[in-house]
Design a protein around this motif. Structure first.
Motif, short mmCIF file in Angstrom:
data_model
loop_
_atom_site.label_atom_id
_atom_site.label_comp_id
_atom_site.label_asym_id
_atom_site.label_seq_id
_atom_site.Cartn_x
_atom_site.Cartn_y
_atom_site.Cartn_z
N GLN A 271 0.83 -1.19 0.00
CA GLN A 271 0.00 0.00 0.00
C GLN A 271 0.87 1.25 0.00
N THR A 272 0.32 2.36 -0.48
CA THR A 272 1.05 3.61 -0.46
C THR A 272 1.40 3.95 0.99
N PRO A 273 2.67 4.15 1.30
CA PRO A 273 3.03 4.41 2.70
C PRO A 273 2.52 5.76 3.18
N SER A 274 2.12 5.80 4.42
CA SER A 274 1.69 7.05 5.02
C SER A 274 2.90 7.78 5.60
N LEU A 275 2.69 9.02 5.96
CA LEU A 275 3.75 9.80 6.59
C LEU A 275 4.18 9.14 7.90
N ASP A 276 3.21 8.60 8.63
CA ASP A 276 3.52 7.95 9.91
C ASP A 276 4.40 6.72 9.71
N ILE A 277 4.08 5.91 8.69
CA ILE A 277 4.86 4.70 8.42
C ILE A 277 6.30 5.04 8.05
N LEU A 278 6.47 6.02 7.17
CA LEU A 278 7.81 6.40 6.75
C LEU A 278 8.60 7.01 7.92
N ALA A 279 7.92 7.80 8.74
CA ALA A 279 8.59 8.39 9.89
C ALA A 279 9.08 7.30 10.83
N ASP A 280 8.27 6.26 10.99
CA ASP A 280 8.65 5.14 11.86
C ASP A 280 9.87 4.41 11.30
N ILE A 281 9.90 4.19 9.97
CA ILE A 281 11.04 3.52 9.34
C ILE A 281 12.31 4.35 9.51
N LEU A 282 12.16 5.67 9.40
CA LEU A 282 13.32 6.57 9.47
C LEU A 282 13.63 7.01 10.90
N CYS A 283 12.92 6.42 11.86
CA CYS A 283 13.20 6.66 13.29
C CYS A 283 13.06 8.14 13.66
#
Length: 367
Positions: A271-283
């Motif tokens: 699925q298209t990643p959300s801002l929250d998901i990307l923020a979590d990946i990038l710590c």
């Protein structure tokens, strides 16, 4: 999804895709030195000064890595006091290049710097013409080069490739971040035993085109100049980085990392990643992610649109996928939503873009 995130986390600090580690063979080695040979310079002296085995000039199996190749280019330029390394009949003294480079540092934005450098080159040289072509419908800008003063027997492709990549590296250095190119075009045919040009430029590269140009997204023109004259005089651009296939600021580009994450999600069919998901990946927090993107004159929405547009254009031209299937691939709720979005990006609906682009490609091949 876990595998995707794990792979991304492991490669988070890696460089943007490039030709790092790629080996340049005799075509490129002899090509850089062809002007020096034509003008009577001793190849052995240049190679020794570049700390490269002198046998590479005659050895058909010789290969140079990115650091060796950059030393060869810099040493050849210095030995000849010629930015064009003898490719053009009229010398381009290094001091003139320094004057043009210093002028760019007095600008506020990359767009201002590009316009100033272009005006200076066009005013100084009668054999070099540079054009800046803005396409607001596509949201892109192209830098087009045309030369009329190539020396006899000079390799036209090598001249444009060396010029484009050198200028590209300098623009990235000016703003302290990699510029993601849309594509690059050469009027020449693909050279023998070439490097992976798509990987080197990190974009599609086309040969046998109608002109020589590189294209990038228009928003980079607003990127602020972050370098100083002190850095320029100290030779920061020449050694940061010291590898021909690396560009300045690669590890510092937050927007580039986010863009690659979004691309990876689509490639994995997620699925298209959300801002929250990307923020979590990038710590980091979503707010911090947005703030870091803003510092690079970028937004999360613009990155998503850019990636979706890039994938859509590729699928429309290179596959027979239906509009509905492409819309589903890009996670649009309805095909009509995709059509509206694509029309806003490209100024044409997907069907018209597919027809027009394929027709243009056929016309170009027929020339």
């Amino acid at each position: 999804m876990g595998a995707l995130i794990g792979r991304i986390a492991r490669s988070e600090e890696s460089d943007l895709p490039s030709a790092n580690g790629c080996a340049l063979g005799p075509y490129y080695i002899r090509g850089v030195l062809q002007g020096a040979v034509r003008k009577g310079y001793a190849v052995e002296d240049i190679l020794k000064a570049a700390q490269i085995d002198t046998n590479v000039y005659t050895d058909q199996t010789a290969r140079l890595d990115g650091e060796q190749f950059q030393r060869l280019v810099l040493t050849t330029r210095a030995a000849m006091n010629d930015e064009y390394m003898g490719f053009l009949d009229i010398q381009g003294k290094l001091e003139m290049g320094h004057i043009i480079g210093r002028a760019s540092l007095k600008c506020q934005t990359l767009g201002h710097a590009i316009r100033k450098m272009t005006n200076l080159v066009n005013a100084i040289r009668n054999d070099v013409e540079i054009k800046i072509l803005t396409n607001r419908a596509d949201g892109t800008v192209s830098i087009v080069h045309h030369v009329t003063g190539l020396s006899a027997d000079a390799d036209e492709h090598l001249f444009y490739w060396l010029t484009f990549y050198w200028a590209y590296k300098f623009k990235c250095w000016l703003i302290g971040q990699p510029i993601k190119l849309v594509d690059a075009h050469f009027t020449s045919s693909r050279p023998p035993n070439p490097i992976d040009y798509d990987q080197a430029f990190n974009c599609p590269v086309h040969f046998d085109s109608t002109d020589n140009r590189v294209t990038f997204h228009l928003h980079y023109m607003d990127a602020p100049i972050v370098r100083t004259e002190v850095e320029f005089f100290e030779g920061s651009f020449l050694r940061d980085p010291a590898d021909w296939f690396k560009v300045s600021g690669t590890s510092q580009s937050f927007s580039g990392r986010v863009e690659q994450l979004v691309i990876d999600f689509y490639r994995e069919g997620a699925q298209t990643p959300s801002l929250d998901i990307l923020a979590d990946i990038l710590c980091c927090s979503p707010r911090t992610l947005s703030r870091k993107l803003a510092r690079e004159n970028e937004t999360f929405q613009r990155i998503k649109d850019k990636v979706r547009c890039q994938i859509a254009r590729k699928l429309l031209v290179e596959t027979e996928m239906s509009i509905a299937d492409i819309a589903d691939r890009l996670r649009f709720s309805e095909p009509s939503d995709f059509t509206r979005a694509f029309s806003s990006w490209m100024g044409r609906n997907p069907s018209c873009y597919r027809i027009d682009t394929r027709a243009q490609s056929l016309a170009t091949q027929a020339l």
